[in-house]
Design a protein around this motif. Structure first.
Motif, PDB file in Angstrom:
ATOM      1  N   TYR A 260     -16.507  14.114  29.665  1.00  0.00           N
ATOM      2  CA  TYR A 260     -16.393  15.574  29.743  1.00  0.00           C
ATOM      3  C   TYR A 260     -15.588  16.027  30.967  1.00  0.00           C
ATOM      4  CZ  TYR A 260     -20.311  15.468  26.411  1.00  0.00           C
ATOM      5  OH  TYR A 260     -21.125  15.226  25.339  1.00  0.00           O
TER       6      TYR A 260
ATOM      7  N   SER B  48     -18.437   8.966  21.110  1.00  0.00           N
ATOM      8  CA  SER B  48     -18.991   9.984  20.211  1.00  0.00           C
ATOM      9  C   SER B  48     -18.561  11.390  20.631  1.00  0.00           C
ATOM     10  CB  SER B  48     -20.513   9.905  20.204  1.00  0.00           C
ATOM     11  OG  SER B  48     -21.026  10.443  21.394  1.00  0.00           O
ATOM     12  N   GLY B  49     -18.898  12.341  19.768  1.00  0.00           N
ATOM     13  CA  GLY B  49     -18.742  13.754  20.118  1.00  0.00           C
ATOM     14  C   GLY B  49     -17.342  14.306  20.033  1.00  0.00           C
TER      15      GLY B  49
ATOM     16  N   THR C 158     -15.626  15.717  17.721  1.00  0.00           N
ATOM     17  CA  THR C 158     -15.413  17.015  17.077  1.00  0.00           C
ATOM     18  C   THR C 158     -16.386  18.066  17.586  1.00  0.00           C
ATOM     19  OG1 THR C 158     -16.904  16.523  15.256  1.00  0.00           O
ATOM     20  CG2 THR C 158     -14.608  15.886  14.987  1.00  0.00           C
ATOM     21  N   ALA C 159     -17.179  17.715  18.594  1.00  0.00           N
ATOM     22  CA  ALA C 159     -18.151  18.701  19.074  1.00  0.00           C
ATOM     23  C   ALA C 159     -17.998  19.021  20.550  1.00  0.00           C
ATOM     24  CB  ALA C 159     -19.568  18.195  18.809  1.00  0.00           C
TER      25      ALA C 159
ATOM     26  N   ALA D 217     -25.614  11.027  18.580  1.00  0.00           N
ATOM     27  CA  ALA D 217     -24.174  11.267  18.729  1.00  0.00           C
ATOM     28  C   ALA D 217     -23.380  10.039  18.314  1.00  0.00           C
ATOM     29  CB  ALA D 217     -23.859  11.644  20.163  1.00  0.00           C
TER      30      ALA D 217
ATOM     31  N   ASP E  75     -18.667  12.370  14.330  1.00  0.00           N
ATOM     32  CA  ASP E  75     -18.647  12.691  15.761  1.00  0.00           C
ATOM     33  C   ASP E  75     -18.883  14.169  16.041  1.00  0.00           C
ATOM     34  OD1 ASP E  75     -18.265  10.125  16.442  1.00  0.00           O
ATOM     35  OD2 ASP E  75     -16.125  10.254  16.828  1.00  0.00           O
ATOM     36  N   CYS E  76     -19.811  14.790  15.317  1.00  0.00           N
ATOM     37  CA  CYS E  76     -19.956  16.239  15.481  1.00  0.00           C
ATOM     38  C   CYS E  76     -21.119  16.609  16.387  1.00  0.00           C
ATOM     39  CB  CYS E  76     -20.084  16.927  14.125  1.00  0.00           C
ATOM     40  SG  CYS E  76     -21.688  16.729  13.360  1.00  0.00           S
ATOM     41  N   ILE E  77     -21.695  15.621  17.066  1.00  0.00           N
ATOM     42  CA  ILE E  77     -22.778  15.929  18.008  1.00  0.00           C
ATOM     43  C   ILE E  77     -22.311  15.586  19.422  1.00  0.00           C
ATOM     44  CG2 ILE E  77     -25.171  15.466  18.657  1.00  0.00           C
ATOM     45  CD1 ILE E  77     -25.709  14.569  15.830  1.00  0.00           C
ATOM     46  N   ALA E  78     -22.461  16.530  20.333  1.00  0.00           N
ATOM     47  CA  ALA E  78     -22.147  16.256  21.736  1.00  0.00           C
ATOM     48  C   ALA E  78     -23.290  16.775  22.580  1.00  0.00           C
ATOM     49  CB  ALA E  78     -20.843  16.928  22.142  1.00  0.00           C
TER      50      ALA E  78
ATOM     51  N   ARG F 187     -25.001  20.172  21.251  1.00  0.00           N
ATOM     52  CA  ARG F 187     -24.146  20.962  20.375  1.00  0.00           C
ATOM     53  C   ARG F 187     -23.883  20.196  19.081  1.00  0.00           C
ATOM     54  NH1 ARG F 187     -19.547  21.277  23.538  1.00  0.00           N
ATOM     55  NH2 ARG F 187     -20.712  22.710  24.825  1.00  0.00           N
TER      56      ARG F 187
END
Lengths: 949, 323, 171
Positions: free
Chosen positions: A252, A710-711, A713-714, C58, C64-67, C84
């Motif tokens: 991030y 991971s993540g 798309t979020a 996640a 990959d839609c969990i952050a 999110r």
């Protein structure tokens, strides 16, 4: 541990009836792992050898091909013999291994979700590898109360599987004294005698050594992310001249942690705490993220045009460039070329220039040994350098070198070096000789054959004496016993090593050291010597130095001089720490333009007219040159957020605006282009990466993220649900989870291989366990023998008689360390050490608070400090040393000590308290700021420079 | 002159009825498939979803009528028009009822065959002009398929010609007043139906489109009004083949022999057409698409011998005056 | 040929069977409690958040839609600093629920997830967190793990012995 590439000692071993060529230099477990076969283990560590404690690496050994039954042996304690037959897949050993794990799991807590090791846990990997999946024991689990082990290392004793690796590492390998194993039977606990900060400079390695989550990185846990989510890049530690290879992880948009990156020649499997825990400076509160002195046309978007507009009226003006050993090799070279050699300073004071010039000459004749070579030494002499604080990783290697005597002893009895506990039993207290000539106590004193504590002046005289003795073979009568044995053992040693350095600040001692080494190396060809410069790129600076290079004093003189046509200064990541207040005031009063490129606020950015925010090491591509002259590349971990960009990008903009006719005033888009540009201008440019760049293009760019990241798309969906394009990189690594095979990377951003999620996976990338990496790039060195000119060393300023020797702990040197609030918390209390006679003479009392008045040698300024007076029995005469916080100078000509009044002590303690509070507040503030940033990730699509318009 | 005007009015009425009918057919097809698949089909727009086609039409008119920059623009525009026009032209020779029908061309049947052959140009040109590989493959398939199947389409109707002794379709219908040709020409009818499906690129013979293989085949690059024209052509084609089957084998507007004539002839004609249209929809619902080589092999190795046999047998029987 | 005819006949027979279609939204279909619809974050029986921000959901997520980001609270519990889910990417596969070691993340039978603006499909923690325990009424992760939190010291959890006295000499 021995050199690997030539492996004449290989024999055929039949593993599951397949023949393999296995080296007999190491044990069977290492042999099996070297064949890239999977065999679980816990207590064995490639650089700590075997003790056979965990019983995990059991394999079945067969008498011959007709033997059907076989017998269980522990691979880590079994030597490799020719024609031996073993099986990893037979049900006997498989069941055994599964049951060993199952026994461990009777007590292992169910806390993987909240464990910082989860996802890179050796225990998880091994559990999966053995196939153990269900805890069948229904009894209660053992619990422990945890200890607070200080700022860096977290403790969760419940998770322990009693492999003993931690204590073997901390006590046996790193020589720590404040950590051990307590309790009996099933109640064994690993920790300190009492809660408190771990004292070793290498405590951070516990995190990597521990196969599970007993020891975790506290700084990382505070702002945690899983290994699989970390975007990592190969980097180089920027704190000292050793140049340890690190892997820096980001998530991030903020840097999270540093892990060791294996390099056979340099850091091997271990880092020091400064390198591991010091990376927080890139997230510091004083990071510069905006330009100063430039008004952009559009408020939030600085363009190249804005920069050239701001600089256009300096076109053709005369600037002095001041580089620094903190900045990359490229940036320093670029600045030197732009301003011209006569207008360039390396950022050293006059005194340091004397060191630099001598050091450059020294490097022409002596190539410093790598850490792997240091570990081969059988005699070490350290000349007035506290290497445990200046270059801690070297101290760790010196400790290993001292074991060579006991390894040799064991080998005579036929015990191989990897039989760790046997070797230690045989060796006992036998150590190879280590001699310390020094002015203050260090942490290596406990393993030294002799600690010769004396003033610098005495050491100089001693070295002169040695030198003349070697030249003329006079009788040794003038020497004390210690010194005689020193010289005898030095001459008798097979691979002697001498370590010196800059930190004692005495140019006379430095030249005496060099002279001694020069004379000795004629008598002893196997002599290895290394001199430790202060900073990460100091040796890179030496490569740029010539007789025109200016000292800081000369720079100041030129700036102040009205006759001289100097219009300003360009400071490249130099905070002018060497300036005293008077000099700083001079600079403050001048009307000359000061252009600063730096990553964090400091005393000089406060005076600057124009500030360009430079990217720190984690956001830059570049090279650093370590103490051997080895050029090592570091890469961006994440793209810097504009207007922050690499110094060399700023310099290219400065070049176009101020020196438009200069050959280097060209747009550069990547480091490879910059190198090509340098190479076109100067065929001697040591990093001709043009050829390498073509090779690199042939290899597919390597992903910085693991394929499980991971993540995607979020993580930025709260800013916009439309996914941003992946940031484009200008180097050979991608800001993405997609890329070429990790196996082909010459520098691996992280290590992972199927079934091996922890850092232990590195053996999958080594030619053999603990050997060279399969794809390690050839080390590039700066060739100092090429430098034909002999610089006449400038005359040192008159040497002052030193009265007080300050200790400089590792956590308190340089701007970058000061930006870590955790480091500030490490300082306990000011201490001053004297001999008992001196205490009596000065009518003081041991363990009492004293007031210390120090007179700085160069300015005559007097400062007062409160400190605790402690007795050092080994001290002789009027030698005084101490650990005092916030000492501006290094050399003190006068010292007066008196008993401190209660009031003074109270105010001092209050001030300490305040500093600690401030540090704790800063810590909380940084964390708060980072958490805000997590939610609004600063994105940057292209990791290039500013846009055109 | 008034006759001329009357003809124009008749043509206009027929076109004005045919085109909305083709649109309605889309809805009918979707509802019928729905029913056969235990679903409901479009039932939201208007009563029973009857206005679905108009909603679709509105939507399709609202779409960007895009001509790809890489295409052959003139041909690209022309192709769908050719398709629709050819099918519409064929309707000119259809005798809807004793007194309805645009033209009593005495080579009506040949005219129909000619138009059917011309229609393939629409597809081939569309495929070629799109300058895209899927479209081109679709066009090539269409060419091969049409060329193969029109051979025995022609042959299959020759039995009818032998029996009726005329190429004039009105006379063909009248010739069946004694008994529909399906009685003797069931093989011809079968071959004609199969060839008809293939000619109109309907499932299971929709290989030129074959969305699972070729995205959307020859009309991959088409959108908006031009795509609508292709669609129109396809559903008009279905109607045309149904109408031709009725005319050639099922007695045209003639009522089934045992029934009384209480319904007007045109209604009988429409009822029969509707039956064939539903049959085509049923085929689409139940049968999978064959591979392209299977399609051609089936045509040349099964259908052609069948058509030839039918022709020979009919001719022989006619000579022997059995029929 | 016969098989084709048989197929056609079978299909034709369906003219007379009833359509299975449920006319949503007038008619609501029955969705079982374990239907995979909108994702929620549940709480422990005592009202504390269950999610410990372990990141397993996640990493399990195929799109990959969990952050999320972990944080440690003063009471020793780990929580998600932010959590999110981008429902415009979510395929409601339920892998996150299967991966979740604390029963925090659960899929519910609510499938009405349509929005006119995609941005509104980005759910933050406050949108995901519900008051209840969801499908697992009794589970509390911290009682099962050896971690010390404010209201549970070492050795007070399920199947835990009291902490070991390291200085004790008894075997």
């Amino acid at each position: 541990m021995s050199d690997d590439n030539n492996t004449p000692n290989t024999v055929t071993v039949y593993i599951d009836d397949q023949p393999y060529q296995v080296s007999t230099d190491d044990n069977l477990l290492a042999g099996v792992l070297s064949q890239k076969l999977n065999l679980p283990y816990f207590c064995w560590h490639p650089s700590m050898g075997s003790v056979g404690a965990c019983r995990q690496c059991a394999v079945t050994q067969y008498q011959d091909e007709n033997d059907q039954r076989g017998r269980l042996v522990m691979a880590c304690t079994t030597p490799v013999t020719d024609g031996m037959r073993i099986s990893l897949k037979d049900s006997q050993s498989e069941t055994f291994r599964e049951q060993v794990i199952s026994a461990m799991m009777t007590n292992h807590p169910h806390d993987c979700p909240v464990c910082a090791e989860g996802g890179e846990c050796h225990l998880q990997d091994m559990t999966v590898m053995t196939g153990h999946s269900t805890r069948e024991y229904k009894g209660d689990k053992r619990t422990f109360v945890n200890q607070n082990l200080g700022e860096f290392v977290g403790h969760e004793m419940n998770r322990c599987i009693t492999c003993y690796r931690c204590v073997r590492y901390y006590k046996d390998y790193a020589g720590g004294t404040d950590f051990g194993v307590y309790g009996t039977s099933n109640k064994v606990c690993f920790g300190r005698q009492e809660e408190g900060q771990l004292e070793s400079e290498f405590s951070g390695n516990l995190i990597e050594v521990c196969p599970t989550g007993v020891f975790t990185n506290k700084l990382f846990s505070a702002h945690y992310t899983r290994k699989w989510d970390l975007q990592s890049a190969p980097s180089i530690c920027s704190f000292c001249s050793v140049g340890c290879n690190t892997s820096v992880g980001e998530r991030y948009g903020s840097v999270r942690r540093v892990m060791n990156r294996y390099n056979y020649d340099i850091n091997g499997y271990f880092l020091c705490d400064k390198g591991r825990f010091g990376i927080g400076f890139v997230n510091g509160l004083t990071r510069i993220r905006k330009t100063k002195g430039i008004s952009p046309q559009f408020p939030n978007k600085l363009s190249r045009l804005d920069v050239s507009k701001a600089l256009v009226h300096f076109k053709g003006k005369h600037f002095i460039g001041v580089g620094s050993a903190r900045a990359s090799f490229e940036a320093n070279y670029y600045l030197q070329q732009l301003v011209g050699k006569k207008q360039f300073s390396l950022g050293y004071s006059h005194n340091e220039m004397v060191f630099a010039e001598q050091h450059q000459q020294f490097l022409k004749h002596h190539k410093a040994p790598s850490l792997a070579e240091i570990e081969q030494s059988d005699f070490v002499l350290i000349i007035d350098e506290d290497i445990t604080q200046i270059a801690p990783r070297i101290a760790l290697s010196v400790r290993q070198a001292l074991r060579n005597a006991s390894i040799e002893q064991a080998e005579k009895l036929g015990v191989p070096s990897w039989q760790d506990s046997a070797v230690r039993t045989i060796g006992g207290n036998t150590l190879s000789p280590l001699y310390l000539l020094q002015s203050k106590a260090t942490k290596l004193d406990d393993v030294a054959e002799a600690v010769i504590l004396q003033k610098t002046q005495d050491t100089i005289e001693l070295l002169h004496l040695f030198t003349t003795l070697l030249q003329n073979n006079h009788e040794l009568s003038k020497l004390s016993d210690d010194n005689v044995s020193l010289l005898n053992k030095l001459l008798a040693a097979k691979k002697p090593l001498i370590v010196g350095g800059w930190s004692h600040q005495s140019s006379a001692l430095f030249s005496a050291t060099i002279e001694f080494i020069a004379v000795l190396s004629k008598a002893k060809h196997t002599l290895r010597a290394c001199l430790l410069p202060p900073e990460a790129n100091s040796i890179g600076q030496l490569a740029l130095m010539d007789e025109n290079s200016l000292s800081i004093e000369q720079v100041l003189y030129k700036v102040m001089d009205t006759e001289d046509e100097i219009d300003g200064l360009i400071l490249l990541e130099n905070d002018f720490a060497v300036l005293n207040d008077a000099q700083l005031n001079c600079l403050k009063e001048t009307d000359k333009t000061i252009i600063c490129l730096d990553h964090s606020d400091n005393q000089i950015t406060a005076l600057a007219d124009i500030i360009f925010p430079a990217a720190p090491i984690t956001e830059s591509d570049g090279h650093l040159v370590n103490y051997q002259g080895q050029i090592q590349a570091f890469y961006q971990v994440h793209p810097s957020v504009l207007p922050v960009q690499e110094s060399w990008r700023w310099l290219s903009l400065i070049a176009k605006a101020i020196y438009p006719k200069h050959a280097l005033a060209q747009e550069v888009d990547s480091l490879a282009e910059l190198h090509q540009l340098f190479f076109q201008q100067d065929a001697n440019w040591p990093l001709n990466t043009a050829a390498n760049a073509n090779d690199a293009k042939a290899i597919k760019a390597i992903a910085r993220e693991p394929h499980r990241a991971s993540g995607r798309t979020a993580k930025m969906a709260n800013i916009s649900v439309h996914e941003a394009k992946v940031s484009q990189s200008t180097d050979n690594y991608r800001f993405s989870m997609e890329g070429g095979d990790l196996n082909h990377a010459t520098e691996m951003p992280f290590t992972w291989s199927p079934g091996w999620n922890s850092n232990q996976s590195i053996h999958q990338f080594q030619r053999k366990v603990a050997g060279q990496l399969t794809h390690q790039a050839n080390a590039q060195f700066i060739d100092f023998t090429d430098i034909k000119r002999v610089i006449e060393p400038r005359t040192p300023l008159s040497e002052h008689q030193q009265c007080f020797y300050p200790q400089i702990p590792w956590h308190r040197s340089g701007l970058q360390s000061s930006l870590n609030p955790e480091f500030a918390l490490l300082h306990q209390v000011n201490k001053v050490f004297m001999s008992s006679t001196e205490i009596a003479k000065r009518q003081l009392m041991e363990n009492h608070w004293v007031s210390l008045e120090l007179t700085a040698a160069c300015t005559g300024e007097k400062r007062q400090y409160i400190a605790q007076l402690l007795l050092d029995e080994k001290l002789t005469g009027d030698l005084i040393y101490g650990d005092i916080d916030q000492l501006p100078d290094r050399i003190y000509s006068e010292v007066s000590v008196s008993i401190a009044s209660a009031q003074q002590v109270e105010s001092y303690q209050n001030r300490c308290q305040q500093l600690r509070q401030k540090a704790n507040q800063d810590k909380a503030l940084i964390l708060e700021k980072l958490k805000v940033q997590d939610a609004y990730i600063p994105i940057r699509l292209v990791s290039g420079g500013l846009d055109n318009a | 002159m008034p006759e001329m005007i009357w003809k124009l009015v008749e043509i206009s009425i027929i076109i004005a009825l045919l085109i909305p009918m083709a649109a309605m057919l889309v809805w009918v097809e979707r509802r019928m498939i729905g029913i056969w698949q235990d679903r409901l089909g479009p039932n939201r727009v208007g009563p029973f979803g009857i206005l679905q086609s108009f909603a679709d039409l509105l939507k399709i008119l609202g779409k960007e009528d895009w001509i790809p920059p890489f295409s052959e623009k003139l041909v690209f525009t022309l192709a769908p028009i050719i398709g629709a026009v050819c099918v519409l032209m064929s309707f000119a020779v259809i005798p809807f009822a004793p007194d309805i029908g645009v033209s009593d061309l005495n080579i009506g049947l040949l005219f129909f065959l000619a138009m059917a052959s011309l229609a393939v140009y629409s597809v081939v040109l569309a495929g070629w002009a799109s300058n895209s590989k899927y479209a081109l493959l679709g066009g090539m398939r269409a060419a091969a398929q049409t060329v193969s199947y029109e051979v025995f389409m022609g042959l299959s109707v020759m039995g009818v010609v032998i029996l009726s002794g005329s190429f004039n379709l009105r006379e063909v219908v009248l010739a069946q007043s004694e008994g529909w040709f399906i009685q003797s020409q069931f093989i011809g009818c079968f071959v004609f139906l199969v060839a008809g499906i293939a000619e109109s690129h309907r499932l299971p013979f929709d290989l030129p489109e074959a969305e699972t293989e070729l995205t959307a085949g020859f009309h991959t690059e088409y959108s908006g009004l031009k795509f609508a024209l292709f669609f129109l052509g396809e559903y008009l084609g279905v109607t045309l083949i149904s109408a031709m089957s009725v005319v050639l084998f099922f007695g045209g507007w003639l009522m089934p022999a045992p029934l009384d004539t209480w319904l007007p002839a045109i209604v009988w004609f429409i009822v029969k057409i509707a039956f064939f249209i539903l049959f085509f929809i049923l085929l689409r619902t139940s049968l999978p698409r064959p591979r392209f080589d299977q399609l051609l092999a089936f045509g040349w190795l099964v259908m052609l011998p069948l058509a030839l046999f039918n022709l020979l047998a009919t001719a022989a029987l006619k000579l022997m005056e059995v029929l | 040929m016969f098989s084709q005819l048989r197929t056609m006949w079978l299909v034709l027979k369906h003219t007379f069977t009833k359509a299975d279609t449920v006319e949503y939204p007038e008619q609501k279909p029955y969705l079982a409690p374990r239907y995979r619809g909108r994702i929620v974050l549940t709480r422990e029986p005592n009202g504390e958040e269950r999610c410990v921000a372990c990141n397993l959901c996640a990493v399990a997520c195929p799109v990959d839609c969990i952050a999320l980001q972990q944080t440690i609270d003063d009471d020793g519990r780990k929580r998600a600093e932010f959590f999110r889910i981008n429902f415009s990417r979510c395929i409601l596969c339920g892998f996150c629920e299967e991966a979740c070691p604390t029963y925090a993340i659960q899929l519910t039978p609510d499938v009405e997830l349509a929005e006119y603006d995609r941005q509104n499909l980005v759910y933050e923690k406050e949108h995901l967190l519900i008051k209840g325990v969801g499908k697992y009424p009794d589970y509390s992760f911290y009682q099962q793990s050896g971690i010390k939190i404010k209201d549970k010291d070492k050795g007070e959890g399920v199947q835990e012995k009291p902490p070991i006295d390291v200085k004790g000499l008894m075997p």
